[in-house]
Design a protein around this motif. Sequence first.
Motif, PDB file in Angstrom:
ATOM      1  N   SER A 199       0.812  -1.214   0.000  1.00 57.63           N
ATOM      2  CA  SER A 199       0.000   0.000   0.000  1.00 57.63           C
ATOM      3  C   SER A 199       0.852   1.275   0.000  1.00 57.63           C
ATOM      4  CB  SER A 199      -0.916   0.006   1.226  1.00 57.63           C
ATOM      5  OG  SER A 199      -1.605   1.233   1.329  1.00 57.63           O
ATOM      6  N   TYR A 200       0.340   2.285  -0.663  1.00 58.72           N
ATOM      7  CA  TYR A 200       0.963   3.617  -0.607  1.00 58.72           C
ATOM      8  C   TYR A 200       0.842   4.225   0.787  1.00 58.72           C
ATOM      9  CZ  TYR A 200       1.181   4.049  -5.759  1.00 58.72           C
ATOM     10  OH  TYR A 200       1.464   3.904  -7.098  1.00 58.72           O
ATOM     11  N   ARG A 201      -0.085   3.732   1.580  1.00 60.91           N
ATOM     12  CA  ARG A 201      -0.359   4.342   2.882  1.00 60.91           C
ATOM     13  C   ARG A 201       0.738   4.101   3.910  1.00 60.91           C
ATOM     14  NH1 ARG A 201      -6.747   2.530   3.453  1.00 60.91           N
ATOM     15  NH2 ARG A 201      -7.502   3.637   1.586  1.00 60.91           N
ATOM     16  N   ALA A 202       1.546   3.085   3.692  1.00 59.29           N
ATOM     17  CA  ALA A 202       2.607   2.782   4.655  1.00 59.29           C
ATOM     18  C   ALA A 202       3.723   3.821   4.571  1.00 59.29           C
ATOM     19  CB  ALA A 202       3.177   1.403   4.383  1.00 59.29           C
ATOM     20  N   ARG A 203       4.175   4.315   5.703  1.00 59.93           N
ATOM     21  CA  ARG A 203       5.276   5.283   5.709  1.00 59.93           C
ATOM     22  C   ARG A 203       6.544   4.657   5.166  1.00 59.93           C
ATOM     23  NH1 ARG A 203       4.883   8.571  11.521  1.00 59.93           N
ATOM     24  NH2 ARG A 203       2.815   9.517  11.149  1.00 59.93           N
ATOM     25  N   ASP A 204       6.796   3.446   5.559  1.00 56.18           N
ATOM     26  CA  ASP A 204       7.957   2.705   5.069  1.00 56.18           C
ATOM     27  C   ASP A 204       7.453   1.331   4.633  1.00 56.18           C
ATOM     28  OD1 ASP A 204      10.271   1.182   4.701  1.00 56.18           O
ATOM     29  OD2 ASP A 204      11.367   2.203   6.300  1.00 56.18           O
ATOM     30  N   TRP A 205       7.109   1.212   3.350  1.00 55.47           N
ATOM     31  CA  TRP A 205       6.486  -0.024   2.854  1.00 55.47           C
ATOM     32  C   TRP A 205       7.384  -1.233   3.072  1.00 55.47           C
ATOM     33  CZ3 TRP A 205       8.509  -3.238  -0.871  1.00 55.47           C
ATOM     34  CH2 TRP A 205       9.629  -2.762  -1.563  1.00 55.47           C
ATOM     35  N   LYS A 206       8.686  -1.033   2.888  1.00 51.68           N
ATOM     36  CA  LYS A 206       9.616  -2.159   2.983  1.00 51.68           C
ATOM     37  C   LYS A 206       9.772  -2.633   4.426  1.00 51.68           C
ATOM     38  CE  LYS A 206      14.001  -3.704   1.053  1.00 51.68           C
ATOM     39  NZ  LYS A 206      15.184  -3.314   0.236  1.00 51.68           N
ATOM     40  N   LYS A 207       9.870  -1.693   5.356  1.00 54.52           N
ATOM     41  CA  LYS A 207      10.019  -2.061   6.763  1.00 54.52           C
ATOM     42  C   LYS A 207       8.742  -2.708   7.292  1.00 54.52           C
ATOM     43  CE  LYS A 207      11.233  -0.142  11.284  1.00 54.52           C
ATOM     44  NZ  LYS A 207      11.625   1.099  12.033  1.00 54.52           N
ATOM     45  N   ALA A 208       7.607  -2.140   6.960  1.00 56.49           N
ATOM     46  CA  ALA A 208       6.333  -2.696   7.414  1.00 56.49           C
ATOM     47  C   ALA A 208       6.058  -4.034   6.731  1.00 56.49           C
ATOM     48  CB  ALA A 208       5.201  -1.715   7.123  1.00 56.49           C
ATOM     49  N   ASN A 209       6.347  -4.100   5.443  1.00 55.19           N
ATOM     50  CA  ASN A 209       6.188  -5.314   4.628  1.00 55.19           C
ATOM     51  C   ASN A 209       4.796  -5.927   4.773  1.00 55.19           C
ATOM     52  OD1 ASN A 209       7.191  -7.074   2.697  1.00 55.19           O
ATOM     53  ND2 ASN A 209       7.845  -8.568   4.199  1.00 55.19           N
ATOM     54  N   ARG A 210       3.791  -5.078   4.766  1.00 58.12           N
ATOM     55  CA  ARG A 210       2.407  -5.555   4.842  1.00 58.12           C
ATOM     56  C   ARG A 210       1.872  -5.735   3.416  1.00 58.12           C
ATOM     57  NH1 ARG A 210      -0.784  -3.007  10.042  1.00 58.12           N
ATOM     58  NH2 ARG A 210       0.670  -3.807  11.622  1.00 58.12           N
ATOM     59  N   GLY A 211       2.390  -6.746   2.750  1.00 58.78           N
ATOM     60  CA  GLY A 211       2.065  -6.950   1.349  1.00 58.78           C
ATOM     61  C   GLY A 211       0.960  -7.955   1.108  1.00 58.78           C
ATOM     62  N   ARG A 212       0.586  -8.038  -0.173  1.00 56.13           N
ATOM     63  CA  ARG A 212      -0.391  -9.025  -0.629  1.00 56.13           C
ATOM     64  C   ARG A 212       0.025  -9.494  -2.027  1.00 56.13           C
ATOM     65  NH1 ARG A 212      -5.939  -5.534   0.661  1.00 56.13           N
ATOM     66  NH2 ARG A 212      -5.085  -4.467   2.496  1.00 56.13           N
ATOM     67  N   ARG A 213      -0.248 -10.735  -2.348  1.00 56.59           N
ATOM     68  CA  ARG A 213       0.037 -11.265  -3.695  1.00 56.59           C
ATOM     69  C   ARG A 213      -1.238 -11.129  -4.526  1.00 56.59           C
ATOM     70  NH1 ARG A 213       0.336 -16.384  -6.755  1.00 56.59           N
ATOM     71  NH2 ARG A 213      -0.821 -17.427  -5.091  1.00 56.59           N
ATOM     72  N   LEU A 214      -1.356  -9.994  -5.203  1.00 55.49           N
ATOM     73  CA  LEU A 214      -2.529  -9.693  -6.005  1.00 55.49           C
ATOM     74  C   LEU A 214      -2.322  -9.977  -7.488  1.00 55.49           C
ATOM     75  CD1 LEU A 214      -3.565  -6.262  -4.422  1.00 55.49           C
ATOM     76  CD2 LEU A 214      -4.266  -8.566  -3.713  1.00 55.49           C
ATOM     77  N   ASP A 215      -1.067 -10.133  -7.898  1.00 51.40           N
ATOM     78  CA  ASP A 215      -0.716 -10.245  -9.315  1.00 51.40           C
ATOM     79  C   ASP A 215      -0.301 -11.682  -9.622  1.00 51.40           C
ATOM     80  OD1 ASP A 215      -0.562  -7.150 -10.107  1.00 51.40           O
ATOM     81  OD2 ASP A 215       0.271  -7.440  -8.106  1.00 51.40           O
ATOM     82  N   HIS A 216      -0.859 -12.231 -10.699  1.00 49.34           N
ATOM     83  CA  HIS A 216      -0.774 -13.666 -10.915  1.00 49.34           C
ATOM     84  C   HIS A 216      -0.404 -14.032 -12.341  1.00 49.34           C
ATOM     85  CE1 HIS A 216      -2.815 -14.560  -7.005  1.00 49.34           C
ATOM     86  NE2 HIS A 216      -3.334 -13.364  -7.235  1.00 49.34           N
ATOM     87  N   ILE A 217       0.167 -15.226 -12.478  1.00 46.38           N
ATOM     88  CA  ILE A 217       0.367 -15.877 -13.764  1.00 46.38           C
ATOM     89  C   ILE A 217      -0.127 -17.314 -13.604  1.00 46.38           C
ATOM     90  CG2 ILE A 217       2.013 -16.630 -15.519  1.00 46.38           C
ATOM     91  CD1 ILE A 217       3.829 -14.335 -14.717  1.00 46.38           C
ATOM     92  N   TRP A 218      -1.105 -17.694 -14.425  1.00 49.06           N
ATOM     93  CA  TRP A 218      -1.676 -19.032 -14.384  1.00 49.06           C
ATOM     94  C   TRP A 218      -1.489 -19.707 -15.737  1.00 49.06           C
ATOM     95  CZ3 TRP A 218      -7.243 -18.873 -11.864  1.00 49.06           C
ATOM     96  CH2 TRP A 218      -7.133 -18.489 -10.513  1.00 49.06           C
ATOM     97  N   ALA A 219      -1.324 -21.023 -15.731  1.00 46.07           N
ATOM     98  CA  ALA A 219      -1.140 -21.785 -16.965  1.00 46.07           C
ATOM     99  C   ALA A 219      -2.107 -22.963 -17.005  1.00 46.07           C
ATOM    100  CB  ALA A 219       0.292 -22.288 -17.082  1.00 46.07           C
ATOM    101  N   ALA A 220      -2.759 -23.146 -18.144  1.00 43.10           N
ATOM    102  CA  ALA A 220      -3.657 -24.281 -18.358  1.00 43.10           C
ATOM    103  C   ALA A 220      -2.845 -25.545 -18.627  1.00 43.10           C
ATOM    104  CB  ALA A 220      -4.593 -23.980 -19.528  1.00 43.10           C
ATOM    105  N   PRO A 221      -3.470 -26.708 -18.518  1.00 43.08           N
ATOM    106  CA  PRO A 221      -2.736 -27.969 -18.709  1.00 43.08           C
ATOM    107  C   PRO A 221      -1.948 -28.050 -20.014  1.00 43.08           C
ATOM    108  CG  PRO A 221      -4.887 -28.425 -17.772  1.00 43.08           C
ATOM    109  CD  PRO A 221      -4.863 -26.958 -18.083  1.00 43.08           C
ATOM    110  N   ALA A 222      -2.486 -27.480 -21.082  1.00 40.66           N
ATOM    111  CA  ALA A 222      -1.820 -27.580 -22.388  1.00 40.66           C
ATOM    112  C   ALA A 222      -0.481 -26.850 -22.437  1.00 40.66           C
ATOM    113  CB  ALA A 222      -2.736 -27.054 -23.493  1.00 40.66           C
ATOM    114  N   VAL A 223      -0.269 -25.910 -21.517  1.00 42.57           N
ATOM    115  CA  VAL A 223       1.002 -25.160 -21.506  1.00 42.57           C
ATOM    116  C   VAL A 223       1.716 -25.256 -20.159  1.00 42.57           C
ATOM    117  CG1 VAL A 223       0.442 -23.539 -23.336  1.00 42.57           C
ATOM    118  CG2 VAL A 223      -0.274 -23.035 -21.009  1.00 42.57           C
TER     119      VAL A 223
END
Length: 270
Positions: A210-234
Amino acid sequence: MTAFTLASWNINSVRLRAPLVADWVSQADPDVLCLQEIKCQNEQFPEEAFREMGFRHFHVRGQKGMHGVAIASKFPLEDLGDEDLCPRAEARHQRVMVEGIELHNFYIPAGGDEPDPAINPRFAHKLGFLDRIEAYFKARAAENPPLVLVGDFNIAPYEHDVWSHKQLLKVVSHTPVETEALERIRQAGDFADVARELIPMDEKVYSWWSYRARDWKKANRGRRLDHIWAAPAVRERALAGGRDAFRIWEDVRGWEKPSDHAPVVLRIGG
């Protein structure tokens, strides 16, 4: 089919952050770059800046002032046409064929702050979008198409995809109704969640801070929102490089005037 490097990045305004993208591209050298939240119309996409980065092929679905997705590629892109997946017909999805893969780029709605569709229309829209995605891929599963899904799904599905599973269970992006809907989509297409195929489930993995954290790296309150998925054929191509072929460029979150998302990258085998 050629091996290539695929990247996904919610850029939070492509015109504002084109110089940031150029700096990153000079290091990461992706062949296909999928962007979300470009915040411009088609004719406003900074194509010349991307040509200077080495990209030659483009597929843009823009929208005035908000949303929008785009793909910049060093390989030819075949436009496969739009699908009626977004209930509000917003520019949140596109699909192309590239190097034998049917590539879907998604920007799923965030959903607002209140996880109750009865009182929050934005959350209802998100759930409706997820239902349409599930039905679409369920209907196509018998084809066994060579699908790869990427993008900002705005859902962190597993316990260690968020900084605190317990504290975020009632926070939009990690509520059970969302994570269960995303899992139904994954099962509908028998997709491999590449990050969790390659990284143990008990290891914390984030792509957003979040942009709201004063120090994003120190707080490290992250989430995995971005994904890569693959179907069986690939699946075999997608996982061929092992963990070394997958990377979330966390340090980019700390660059000057960054997006709140980091780029997610996968080397896909030939």
